[in-house]
Structure formats: C-alpha cells, structure tokens
Design an enzyme around this catalytic site. Structure first.
Site, PDB file in Angstrom:
ATOM      1  N   LEU A  16       0.821  -1.214   0.000  1.00 43.61           N
ATOM      2  CA  LEU A  16       0.000   0.000   0.000  1.00 43.61           C
ATOM      3  C   LEU A  16       0.853   1.261   0.000  1.00 43.61           C
ATOM      4  O   LEU A  16       0.335   2.354  -0.226  1.00 43.61           O
ATOM      5  CB  LEU A  16      -0.947   0.010   1.204  1.00 43.61           C
ATOM      6  CG  LEU A  16      -2.068  -1.042   1.204  1.00 43.61           C
ATOM      7  CD1 LEU A  16      -2.952  -0.870   2.437  1.00 43.61           C
ATOM      8  CD2 LEU A  16      -2.912  -0.959  -0.061  1.00 43.61           C
ATOM      9  N   ARG A  17       2.151   1.100   0.281  1.00 46.77           N
ATOM     10  CA  ARG A  17       3.072   2.247   0.305  1.00 46.77           C
ATOM     11  C   ARG A  17       2.686   3.263   1.387  1.00 46.77           C
ATOM     12  O   ARG A  17       1.899   2.972   2.268  1.00 46.77           O
ATOM     13  CB  ARG A  17       3.165   2.933  -1.068  1.00 46.77           C
ATOM     14  CG  ARG A  17       3.406   1.984  -2.253  1.00 46.77           C
ATOM     15  CD  ARG A  17       4.708   1.240  -2.176  1.00 46.77           C
ATOM     16  NE  ARG A  17       5.041   0.598  -3.444  1.00 46.77           N
ATOM     17  CZ  ARG A  17       5.769  -0.510  -3.536  1.00 46.77           C
ATOM     18  NH1 ARG A  17       6.234  -1.126  -2.453  1.00 46.77           N
ATOM     19  NH2 ARG A  17       6.060  -1.023  -4.717  1.00 46.77           N
ATOM     20  N   ASN A  41       7.561  -3.499   3.701  1.00 52.21           N
ATOM     21  CA  ASN A  41       8.833  -3.028   3.115  1.00 52.21           C
ATOM     22  C   ASN A  41       8.747  -1.556   2.717  1.00 52.21           C
ATOM     23  O   ASN A  41       9.117  -1.172   1.614  1.00 52.21           O
ATOM     24  CB  ASN A  41       9.246  -3.902   1.926  1.00 52.21           C
ATOM     25  CG  ASN A  41       8.277  -3.818   0.756  1.00 52.21           C
ATOM     26  OD1 ASN A  41       7.088  -3.565   0.938  1.00 52.21           O
ATOM     27  ND2 ASN A  41       8.770  -4.028  -0.458  1.00 52.21           N
ATOM     28  N   LYS A  98       7.071 -10.742   7.799  1.00 50.19           N
ATOM     29  CA  LYS A  98       7.540 -11.030   6.442  1.00 50.19           C
ATOM     30  C   LYS A  98       9.055 -11.055   6.417  1.00 50.19           C
ATOM     31  O   LYS A  98       9.703 -10.090   6.832  1.00 50.19           O
ATOM     32  CB  LYS A  98       7.009  -9.946   5.491  1.00 50.19           C
ATOM     33  CG  LYS A  98       7.517 -10.036   4.065  1.00 50.19           C
ATOM     34  CD  LYS A  98       6.785 -11.097   3.268  1.00 50.19           C
ATOM     35  CE  LYS A  98       7.369 -11.257   1.876  1.00 50.19           C
ATOM     36  NZ  LYS A  98       6.960 -10.154   0.989  1.00 50.19           N
ATOM     37  N   HIS A 135       9.462 -14.321   1.486  1.00 52.10           N
ATOM     38  CA  HIS A 135       9.806 -14.021   0.093  1.00 52.10           C
ATOM     39  C   HIS A 135      10.808 -15.109  -0.273  1.00 52.10           C
ATOM     40  O   HIS A 135      11.953 -15.082   0.164  1.00 52.10           O
ATOM     41  CB  HIS A 135      10.413 -12.622  -0.050  1.00 52.10           C
ATOM     42  CG  HIS A 135      10.731 -12.294  -1.481  1.00 52.10           C
ATOM     43  ND1 HIS A 135      10.067 -11.321  -2.182  1.00 52.10           N
ATOM     44  CD2 HIS A 135      11.611 -12.857  -2.358  1.00 52.10           C
ATOM     45  CE1 HIS A 135      10.529 -11.285  -3.431  1.00 52.10           C
ATOM     46  NE2 HIS A 135      11.477 -12.206  -3.556  1.00 52.10           N
ATOM     47  N   ASP A 243       0.262  -9.136  -4.500  1.00 50.39           N
ATOM     48  CA  ASP A 243       1.579  -8.494  -4.617  1.00 50.39           C
ATOM     49  C   ASP A 243       1.491  -7.233  -5.460  1.00 50.39           C
ATOM     50  O   ASP A 243       2.468  -6.833  -6.108  1.00 50.39           O
ATOM     51  CB  ASP A 243       2.623  -9.470  -5.181  1.00 50.39           C
ATOM     52  CG  ASP A 243       4.042  -8.941  -5.042  1.00 50.39           C
ATOM     53  OD1 ASP A 243       4.273  -8.071  -4.178  1.00 50.39           O
ATOM     54  OD2 ASP A 243       4.919  -9.397  -5.803  1.00 50.39           O
ATOM     55  N   HIS A 247       4.652   1.489  -8.544  1.00 46.19           N
ATOM     56  CA  HIS A 247       5.847   2.337  -8.642  1.00 46.19           C
ATOM     57  C   HIS A 247       5.511   3.438  -9.647  1.00 46.19           C
ATOM     58  O   HIS A 247       4.906   3.144 -10.692  1.00 46.19           O
ATOM     59  CB  HIS A 247       7.044   1.544  -9.181  1.00 46.19           C
ATOM     60  CG  HIS A 247       7.584   0.515  -8.238  1.00 46.19           C
ATOM     61  ND1 HIS A 247       8.488   0.815  -7.242  1.00 46.19           N
ATOM     62  CD2 HIS A 247       7.347  -0.808  -8.134  1.00 46.19           C
ATOM     63  CE1 HIS A 247       8.800  -0.291  -6.570  1.00 46.19           C
ATOM     64  NE2 HIS A 247       8.116  -1.292  -7.086  1.00 46.19           N
ATOM     65  N   ALA A 259      11.237  -3.169  -9.441  1.00 45.96           N
ATOM     66  CA  ALA A 259      10.456  -4.395  -9.609  1.00 45.96           C
ATOM     67  C   ALA A 259       9.100  -4.235  -8.945  1.00 45.96           C
ATOM     68  O   ALA A 259       9.010  -3.761  -7.816  1.00 45.96           O
ATOM     69  CB  ALA A 259      11.203  -5.573  -8.986  1.00 45.96           C
TER      70      ALA A 259
HETATM   71  C1  NCD Z   1       7.633  -5.532  -4.419  1.00 44.37           C
HETATM   72  C2  NCD Z   1       7.659  -4.008  -4.161  1.00 44.37           C
HETATM   73  O1  NCD Z   1       7.707  -3.243  -5.121  1.00 44.37           O
HETATM   74  O2  NCD Z   1       7.614  -3.608  -2.990  1.00 44.37           O
HETATM   75  N1  NCD Z   1       8.147  -5.795  -5.736  1.00 44.37           N
HETATM   76  C3  NCD Z   1       7.972  -6.904  -6.483  1.00 44.37           C
HETATM   77  O3  NCD Z   1       8.587  -7.002  -7.548  1.00 44.37           O
HETATM   78  N2  NCD Z   1       7.162  -7.874  -6.111  1.00 44.37           N
HETATM   79  C4  NCD Z   1       8.388  -6.268  -3.359  1.00 44.37           C
HETATM   80  C5  NCD Z   1       8.152  -7.754  -3.332  1.00 44.37           C
HETATM   81  O4  NCD Z   1       7.100  -8.208  -2.897  1.00 44.37           O
HETATM   82  O5  NCD Z   1       9.034  -8.505  -3.761  1.00 44.37           O
HETATM   83 ZN    ZN Z   2       5.284  -8.118  -2.496  1.00 40.18          ZN
END
Ligand code: NCD
Ligand code: ZN
Length: 355
Positions: A16-17, A41, A98, A135, A243, A247, A259
């Site tokens: 959700l950032r 994260n 996690k 992960h 997931d 971005h 990613a």
């Molecule tokens: C995720 C992210 O952008 O936080 N990126 C991804 O490629 N899945 C992190 C993650 O879950 O690996």
């Molecule tokens: Zn993820």
C-alpha cells in the site's frame, strides 16, 4: 447478462506504500477487498510495534468512505529482530511477519542471509500464532533458479517448526507448487494475478516491458500453467496474494527500473476472466475470499462485491502508475453500488495527505 456477486476478497499480500502513493492507490484495493495483508517493506520499514501502530493509523486515515476495509498488519523480519519485539508486535495487532532475503527485491537491502540464526524469532512467532511470510528467493543465485533453490530453506523451517504457519509468497514455479502441495497443512502459498498471466517472454521476449518486471521474475510457460492449475484446483493451500506493487512510471521506465506490478485496479476482473477461460469460475470465490481467511484463522468476510458484464479498457495510467493489463479490454467491471460509488474515483475520494 445478470450481474455477478462474490464475497469481498482478502488480498493476502499487497503493497500500500506511504504518503501520497498510499492516498492515491488505496481505494483500488479497498473497494474490492474487505481485508488485505499489508507488506512492511516501506521506507523506513515496519520493524517494531510502534512502527506498526503508526502505519496502521496512516492507512485508516487515508481511507475516506470505505469504512469496511481492514488492513491486516505485518512487520519486517530482519537479522536484528528479537523474540521480545515479536511479543510486542503481536500485542499491538500484527498477524504476520515477512522475511525478505537480502537484496532479492524492492527495499530488501540488509535483509536476511542466515535463516537459521532467526530460529528464536520463528519460535516466538509459533508461540504467538503469528504467520511467517517468506519471500522465497535465494540471494545471489541465478535469477531463474532463486525460488527453486530457496525451497530447501522452506522445507527445513517447516520441519523444525511444525506448528508455525508459513506462507511461501507469490509462488512462481512448478517446483514451488509441488513442494507446498507435499508439505503439511501448516504451509501454504499465495499466488498473484500477474504470475497467472505472464511468462518471462512477456518481460523480455520482445521489446523490454518494464511494467511486467517484478520479483520473483515470471518464469516458463509450464510454470505459469502449473500456477493456474493450483489457483483453480480448489486446494486450500493456494490463495490470492496480489503483490500489487505500485511504482511511479519514471521509476519503472528508466535504466535501473524498479520491480513490481500494479494489479490492484484490475484484480477481480482479471481473475474472473482467467477462471472463466479455465472453466473454473465456481472455484474463484474460494481462491479470493475463503482459503486465505481460513489459513490465517480469520472469519469469512460478510460484504459482497458486484460486477457487471460491461467491457472496459484498462487505462494507461492511474495517478502516475501504469496498471497491469493497461490498454486491454476486460469483460467484467466492478459495479458502483452504494459502498463503492463514493470511491470509484480514487483521486476525488481518498483524503489528501496531510501537509
Ligand atoms: C515488491 C515491491 O515493489 O515492494 N516488488 C515486487 O517485484 N514484487 C516487493 C516484493 O514483494 O518482492
Ligand atoms: Zn510483495
């Protein structure tokens, strides 16, 4: 065609950032899901009970009219995580931790390399009934082999902690599906929507598509087909964890692209099409709204979501992020009923961030 109604989903893995992105992206998840497991994260990461409480408050604050949405909170397990902190995290509402191996994905620098050193942490989590989310990629391994090589770590932890609930997050390989299927019932796997659609060729087979780039990277067609088989099998070990990882477009379309695939805006419509194509529509609701809840020991959601058969083209971008399947035409659309009407326009209805 009559509308389709299904129990609101549990997205058991979502990013959700924070700040502006949280405020802009949250409604896509909140409209379709009654609950979502929120990944830790962030920058800075969610490590302590204090971090967790603050992050939950900011999510709730960002929700405007979607009162029925509940964020399920997680913390990040790092080499310095202590059993004492685990007890405090549980007391403050964490439901899972996690573990990110070092350097394998977005914001995982300084992550775990010694999986055994964390045994006291796994023990505390087992005692507290917290779920261990992994992960599953081995740092430093060749990228296509990272998940397969991690499976021994999963097998070892599962054998040494038979009462610890473990989720292999975003499984991408036939090897992972086989491994999780064979392990006891305390081990499950989440599956994303994009890995049910993509293979490595969608990322690099023609021109480079940075918007399909994620970790773990999409694999071979036979891997993707096995994921689809698992998702549509009715096996409760496999449930939805999108997931969805937004971005900003410039962070994806550059020399060192981030990613993550942003699937939240198309989550349910994309899943319906996939389950329909595989003649397994009757198994969709269990995958999206039952198996995850049951594994986590949560009651089933009460609300439903309505979709109408109305084709729509996925926009090129939402608030500066390119969504999964942008430009494609989808058959089912989330209906704007009284719960969702107020939040259909993400920008207008989610509160602006505090200055
Ligand atoms: C995720 C992210 O952008 O936080 N990126 C991804 O490629 N899945 C992190 C993650 O879950 O690996
Ligand atoms: Zn993820």
């Amino acid at each position: 065609m009559s509308p389709m109604q299904i129990r609101k989903m549990d997205d058991m893995h979502v990013h959700l950032r924070q700040g502006d992105m949280l405020h802009r992206a949250l409604s896509h998840t909140a409209v379709q899901c009654e609950r979502a497991l929120v990944m830790p994260n962030t920058i800075p990461p969610i490590l302590t009970a204090t971090d967790l409480v603050k992050y939950r408050e900011s999510i709730i604050e960002a929700l405007a009219s979607v009162e029925s949405f509940t964020p399920l909170m997680t913390f990040k397990i790092v080499p310095g995580t202590t059993p004492a902190e685990i007890h405090s995290l549980k007391a403050h509402g964490a439901i899972a931790g996690k573990l990110y191996p070092d350097g394998v994905t977005t914001n995982s620098e300084g992550g775990v390399t010694d999986f055994k050193a964390l045994y006291p942490v796994y023990k505390a989590m087992q005692d507290e009934g917290l779920v261990l989310c992994l992960h599953g990629e081995m740092p430093g391994a060749f990228s296509l082999d990272r998940e397969t090589l991690f499976l021994d770590v999963l097998r070892t932890i599962a054998a040494d902690f038979p009462k610890l609930k473990i989720v292999l997050e975003h499984a991408t390989t036939a090897d992972a599906i086989k491994c999780v299927s064979e392990l006891p019932d305390n081990v499950a796997a989440s599956l994303t929507v994009h890995h049910l659609y993509l293979t490595l060729d969608d990322v690099i087979g023609d021109r480079l598509n940075p918007h399909a780039f994620c970790k773990p990277i999409a694999k071979r067609p036979e891997d993707r087909d096995m994921l689809v088989k698992a998702a549509t099998s009715g096996n409760p070990k496999f449930f939805l964890g999108s997931d969805s990882a937004p971005h900003p477009i410039p962070s994806k379309e550059c020399a060192c692209g981030a990613a993550g695939v942003y699937t939240a805006p198309v989550l349910l419509p994309a899943l319906i099409e996939l389950f329909e194509r595989n003649n397994q529509l009757e198994r969709l609701e269990a995958f999206t709204s039952e198996f995850g809840a049951k594994f986590y020991g949560l009651p089933l959601n009460k609300d439903t979501i309505t979709l109408t058969e109305e084709s729509w083209t996925v926009p090129d971008e939402y608030h500066g992020v390119k969504p999964f399947l942008s430009g494609s035409t989808l058959k089912w659309k989330v209906a704007a009923d009284k719960t969702t009407a107020a939040v259909t326009d993400a920008r207008a209805t989610v509160r602006a961030p505090r200055a």
